[in-house]
Design an enzyme around this catalytic site. Structure first.
Site, mmCIF file in Angstrom:
data_model
loop_
_atom_site.group_PDB
_atom_site.id
_atom_site.type_symbol
_atom_site.label_atom_id
_atom_site.label_comp_id
_atom_site.label_asym_id
_atom_site.label_seq_id
_atom_site.Cartn_x
_atom_site.Cartn_y
_atom_site.Cartn_z
ATOM 1 C CG ASP A 179 -3.758 4.059 -3.097
ATOM 2 O OD1 ASP A 179 -3.061 4.555 -2.191
ATOM 3 O OD2 ASP A 179 -3.368 3.114 -3.807
ATOM 4 C CE1 TYR A 248 3.136 4.941 3.260
ATOM 5 C CE2 TYR A 248 1.070 4.291 4.256
ATOM 6 C CZ TYR A 248 1.901 4.356 3.162
ATOM 7 O OH TYR A 248 1.486 3.817 1.964
#
Lengths: 322, 322
Positions: A179, A248
């Site tokens: 991550d 994003y």
């Protein structure tokens, strides 16, 4: 003349919206998504600081809740973090039977830990995050994510993930979840071949990796490189998956899913469906985005198409990954 | 102090990027996605005009090719139009055996017509577009889309779709595709109950509708309303599907899929898979985004979750559609 008109429009906009902070422009990695910008309206700046590794900013947005920004790049918002955290966690953990030992690389916000806690089979969760300040700031401003650190199975290691993996016993983990932030700055090493070798070494045979893998609309070449490196290294199933995350770049985020040679893994058909794990759907809070159908839905098979423009600005042709 | 700093940042940005045209702010429908903006870098303005219905702008962007903007809202870009056009067309047409008679509402750019042409079974394609100028402008600046008008099965009707549908024979169409702009201005009627009634009337039993249906992240209530209206009216399968389109608000666009009472339709398992239609994958140009796996992938069943924040800015809670 036209460009002047556009400029005046922008000035008019500024006067009317003085608190728009254009985030995706003021960062060191604008090359990753040059030519466009996504802006969020800022209600309050909650935190600004600098660690040894990066600049950290937290603000309250008007429509996405609190927002975490590292080096000028949006990492997560309260509104859409569920899609990312649930997908990056359950795509790998639901694809193997009864995962026991899990490593999280990065993930200092705690959201992945919160999701891992839905899997009662898990006995140890190592997390290796380089930046203690990210952890501390998230405890203050993102309690719904940092709650993940309260799980008694969690063992926090603050340090460099490459070093940590080099020292990890071979074949230790059932699953590794990377991550990370974008592959520049502290996360640069995390998309390179030696890193994937250390990951594969630390996985059990048939163990799985899920790695943050950018956007198929913007980063075609990076994804192609990661896929071919990982096919060579892991030797089991290797897939690219994606989901919708509005904040994003290009509104999506991808995942590289790799299984190490050993017991076969079928990422498209979870052997460990979340709906059948006792208490998993409600653990901590209700699950919001992921379900087993999504698991088979959002993966793109080797044979399927991924669309992206070539990075050479001179040509308009499209590349197709197979 | 902080808001002043943000303002200076924006000024700095303007000086460095005078050709950023912030598109999603300067439109009449900013209420649809207040609190955020997506900006594309403009290389050249190619066309600016005004029809009886709307303002039309075409520009060359630096990374998404040519861009069509109606009333300040991005309608399509050369780079990502494939995802929208292929999904809005093949989700419905692949779900029924051998479609023959198809109606397109809106779609003046021609992209949906281009995709329908992959289905050799289709004998007539009516298209009802209100704005002749959109058609003409797209012929000049988006030849890869307007090529769809060259199909000899196409019959163009320039006019109001509600009137057109009222006058259409009952049970005429196998499929109706509503490729509309956002539900304000000329497209406002296209999300209301009487409109869905006229659609249902014009469909054969077992005929299907695919309607542009906004973003599950931003327009939860609109989607909820459309779903409940359509369940009541169509009485067959009703689903919400979505796909990634980077230049639409929140990076996704949804589709409302409805089957009229009659022969059962399963949108999740296409009876008419595109890969098995002779020449369909290459007709005109190669297919880029859609495939039969995507068809089952991208639909969200009635029982699945859709995430959205409540429109009331005071509360942070999340609504879950079932």
């Amino acid at each position: 003349m036209l460009s002047i008109k556009v400029l005046l429009y922008l000035q008019g906009h500024m006067v009317n919206y003085p608190t728009f902070l254009s985030l995706s422009i003021f960062n060191r990695s604008s090359f990753l998504y040059a030519g466009e910008a996504h802006s969020l309206k800022v209600e309050n700046i909650l935190y600004q600081g600098k660690s040894l590794y990066q600049e950290i900013l937290v603000f309250e947005s008007s429509t996405y809740g609190n927002v975490l920004v590292l080096d000028g790049i949006v990492q997560l918002t309260e509104k859409d973090e569920c899609a990312y955290q649930e997908m990056v966690t359950h795509l790998p953990l639901c694809s193997i039977p009864s995962p026991k030992s899990v490593l999280v690389v990065g993930g200092g916000d705690g959201g992945v830990l919160r999701e891992i806690a839905r899997h009662a089979s898990v006995e140890t969760i190592d997390i290796c995050e380089i930046d203690q300040l990210v952890i501390d700031v998230c405890k203050d401003f993102f309690p719904q994510l940092s709650v993940g650190f309260k799980d008694p199975h969690v063992r926090l290691h603050v340090g460099d993930a490459v070093d940590f993996l080099r020292n990890a016993p071979e074949g230790k983990y059932d699953a590794i979840i990377v991550d990370s932030s974008d592959p520049i700055g502290p996360a640069q090493e995390l998309v390179e071949k030696p890193f994937f070798h250390t990951i594969a070494r630390a996985l059990k045979p048939g163990g799985v990796l899920c790695n943050q893998a950018e956007s198929m609309w913007l980063h075609t070449h990076l994804i192609q490189d990661m896929l071919s490196i990982c096919r060579e290294i892991f030797k089991g199933a290797v897939h690219y998956a994606w989901t919708s995350v509005p904040t994003y770049p290009s509104g999506v985020i991808g995942f590289l899913l790799c299984a190490k040679e050993g017991p076969a893994v079928n990422f498209l058909s979870p052997v460990n469906p979340i709906e059948k794990l006792e208490g998993a759907m409600e653990a901590g809070r209700e699950i919001r985005f992921y379900n087993s159908e999504v698991s088979s839905q959002l993966e793109i098979e080797d044979s399927s198409l991924i669309i992206g423009s070539r990075s050479n600005g001179q040509e308009r042709a499209y590349t197709v990954l197979r």
